[in-house]
Design a protein around this motif. Structure first.
Motif, PDB file in Angstrom:
ATOM      1  N   ASP A 110       0.881  -0.981   0.046  1.00  0.00           N
ATOM      2  CA  ASP A 110      -0.004   0.179   0.012  1.00  0.00           C
ATOM      3  C   ASP A 110       0.990   1.266  -0.025  1.00  0.00           C
ATOM      4  O   ASP A 110       1.089   1.906   1.102  1.00  0.00           O
ATOM      5  N   SER A 111       1.172   1.787  -1.308  1.00  0.00           N
ATOM      6  CA  SER A 111       2.206   2.603  -1.244  1.00  0.00           C
ATOM      7  C   SER A 111       1.828   4.086  -0.704  1.00  0.00           C
ATOM      8  O   SER A 111       2.583   4.893  -0.226  1.00  0.00           O
ATOM      9  N   ASP A 112       0.579   4.436  -0.685  1.00  0.00           N
ATOM     10  CA  ASP A 112       0.110   5.640  -0.275  1.00  0.00           C
ATOM     11  C   ASP A 112      -0.464   5.663   1.149  1.00  0.00           C
ATOM     12  O   ASP A 112      -1.282   6.679   1.760  1.00  0.00           O
ATOM     13  N   ASP A 113      -0.588   4.455   1.778  1.00  0.00           N
ATOM     14  CA  ASP A 113      -0.889   4.103   3.266  1.00  0.00           C
ATOM     15  C   ASP A 113      -2.370   4.484   3.241  1.00  0.00           C
ATOM     16  O   ASP A 113      -2.751   5.091   4.194  1.00  0.00           O
ATOM     17  N   ASP A 114      -3.192   4.355   2.147  1.00  0.00           N
ATOM     18  CA  ASP A 114      -4.753   4.383   2.475  1.00  0.00           C
ATOM     19  C   ASP A 114      -5.697   3.507   2.804  1.00  0.00           C
ATOM     20  O   ASP A 114      -6.837   3.398   2.679  1.00  0.00           O
ATOM     21  N   ARG A 115      -4.954   2.344   2.963  1.00  0.00           N
ATOM     22  CA  ARG A 115      -5.696   1.001   3.397  1.00  0.00           C
ATOM     23  C   ARG A 115      -6.295   0.309   2.121  1.00  0.00           C
ATOM     24  O   ARG A 115      -7.131  -0.437   2.299  1.00  0.00           O
TER      25      ARG A 115
ATOM     26  N   ASP B 131      -5.918  10.380  -1.306  1.00  0.00           N
ATOM     27  CA  ASP B 131      -7.434  10.634  -1.401  1.00  0.00           C
ATOM     28  C   ASP B 131      -7.291  11.077  -3.099  1.00  0.00           C
ATOM     29  O   ASP B 131      -7.035  12.243  -3.186  1.00  0.00           O
ATOM     30  N   THR B 132      -7.541  10.379  -3.703  1.00  0.00           N
ATOM     31  CA  THR B 132      -7.714  10.274  -5.120  1.00  0.00           C
ATOM     32  C   THR B 132      -8.305  11.441  -5.519  1.00  0.00           C
ATOM     33  O   THR B 132      -7.843  12.301  -6.571  1.00  0.00           O
ATOM     34  N   ASP B 133      -9.395  11.458  -5.189  1.00  0.00           N
ATOM     35  CA  ASP B 133     -10.387  12.662  -5.636  1.00  0.00           C
ATOM     36  C   ASP B 133     -10.443  13.882  -4.734  1.00  0.00           C
ATOM     37  O   ASP B 133     -11.060  14.846  -5.174  1.00  0.00           O
ATOM     38  N   ASP B 134      -9.285  14.109  -3.835  1.00  0.00           N
ATOM     39  CA  ASP B 134      -9.204  15.183  -2.911  1.00  0.00           C
ATOM     40  C   ASP B 134     -10.591  15.590  -2.459  1.00  0.00           C
ATOM     41  O   ASP B 134     -10.635  16.939  -2.292  1.00  0.00           O
ATOM     42  N   GLY B 135     -11.143  14.751  -2.122  1.00  0.00           N
ATOM     43  CA  GLY B 135     -12.615  15.128  -1.236  1.00  0.00           C
ATOM     44  C   GLY B 135     -12.344  15.085   0.233  1.00  0.00           C
ATOM     45  O   GLY B 135     -13.527  15.385   0.839  1.00  0.00           O
ATOM     46  N   GLY B 136     -11.193  14.809   0.684  1.00  0.00           N
ATOM     47  CA  GLY B 136     -11.109  14.908   2.087  1.00  0.00           C
ATOM     48  C   GLY B 136     -11.185  13.472   2.820  1.00  0.00           C
ATOM     49  O   GLY B 136     -10.758  13.330   4.009  1.00  0.00           O
ATOM     50  N   ARG B 137     -11.519  12.539   2.199  1.00  0.00           N
ATOM     51  CA  ARG B 137     -11.433  11.054   2.584  1.00  0.00           C
ATOM     52  C   ARG B 137     -10.693  10.152   1.993  1.00  0.00           C
ATOM     53  O   ARG B 137     -10.490  10.338   0.614  1.00  0.00           O
ATOM     54  N   GLU B 138      -9.744   9.281   2.734  1.00  0.00           N
ATOM     55  CA  GLU B 138      -8.801   8.579   1.930  1.00  0.00           C
ATOM     56  C   GLU B 138      -9.682   7.444   1.068  1.00  0.00           C
ATOM     57  O   GLU B 138     -10.754   7.220   1.613  1.00  0.00           O
ATOM     58  N   ASP B 139      -9.000   6.959   0.043  1.00  0.00           N
ATOM     59  CA  ASP B 139      -9.693   5.992  -0.875  1.00  0.00           C
ATOM     60  C   ASP B 139     -10.064   4.815  -0.031  1.00  0.00           C
ATOM     61  O   ASP B 139     -11.167   4.313  -0.309  1.00  0.00           O
ATOM     62  N   GLY B 140      -9.227   4.201   0.716  1.00  0.00           N
ATOM     63  CA  GLY B 140      -9.502   3.148   1.471  1.00  0.00           C
ATOM     64  C   GLY B 140     -10.933   3.304   2.457  1.00  0.00           C
ATOM     65  O   GLY B 140     -11.754   2.348   2.705  1.00  0.00           O
TER      66      GLY B 140
END
Length: 189
Positions: free
Chosen positions: A141-146, A164-173
């Motif tokens: 998990d290179s970006d540590d987003d679970r 947070d790919t979409d920059d919405g404030g929540r991590e992708d995982g």
């Protein structure tokens, strides 16, 4: 019928010496390859390890099938001896794992396992991680987003280098595993 005197002199042999030391069918250097066979393949009948890679000519010819005139038969940057005795990699293949990285790159640069296509078991080959995605082939998990890198790339189409790919404030995982929101659509965070 042995070697010509000039050839014996060039090899440091006594042309007047015993006929046993210049017998073409013999094995002067004791490497397991006859003098005649060494002449045919171009290796030195007076040096047990012609290419100096640490494997005798006999072992290269009779056991490993490697080139006794080339210290690195597959051209990957690791000598045949290192591949056979140290890394366990294939001395006839520059990429033993078939993952897109040479054995030498894996051993000396990335630190990945040259016998394992996917050293971190994240679903992406080591070569994909290094050459295509720029992710860490030793961290699932290179970006540590679970979300492991393979899931990000192959399932969700998220960026494995951006938590947070979409920059919405929540991590992708969190979006995928807890919130049920789309990690590619920021307003739903």
């Amino acid at each position: 019928g042995g070697e010509q005197d000039g050839a014996e002199l060039r090899r440091g042999r006594d042309p007047l010496g015993s006929p046993l030391d210049d017998k073409i069918s013999g094995d002067r250097d004791g490497d397991g390859v006859s003098n005649q066979a060494e002449a045919a393949i171009g290796s030195d009948p007076d040096v047990a390890d012609t290419d100096g890679d640490g494997l005798s000519d006999g072992d290269e010819v009779n056991i490993y099938g490697t080139d006794p005139n080339n210290a690195d038969s597959d051209g990957d940057g690791l000598t045949d001896d290192v591949e056979v005795n140290d890394t366990g990699t294939n001395p006839w293949s520059s990429d033993s794992a078939g993952d897109g990285l040479s054995d030498e790159e894996e051993v000396n640069s990335t630190g990945t396992d040259p016998l394992d296509r996917d050293s971190d078991d994240d679903g992406l080959d080591d070569g994909e991680e290094v050459l295509l995605w720029g992710t860490d082939p030793l961290d699932e998990d290179s970006d540590d987003d679970r979300l492991i890198d393979g899931r990000e790339v192959k399932v969700y189409d998220t960026d494995p280098n951006d938590a947070d790919t979409d920059d919405g404030g929540r991590e992708d995982g969190d979006e995928v595993d807890f919130d049920g929101t789309d990690p590619l659509y920021g307003p739903d965070d």
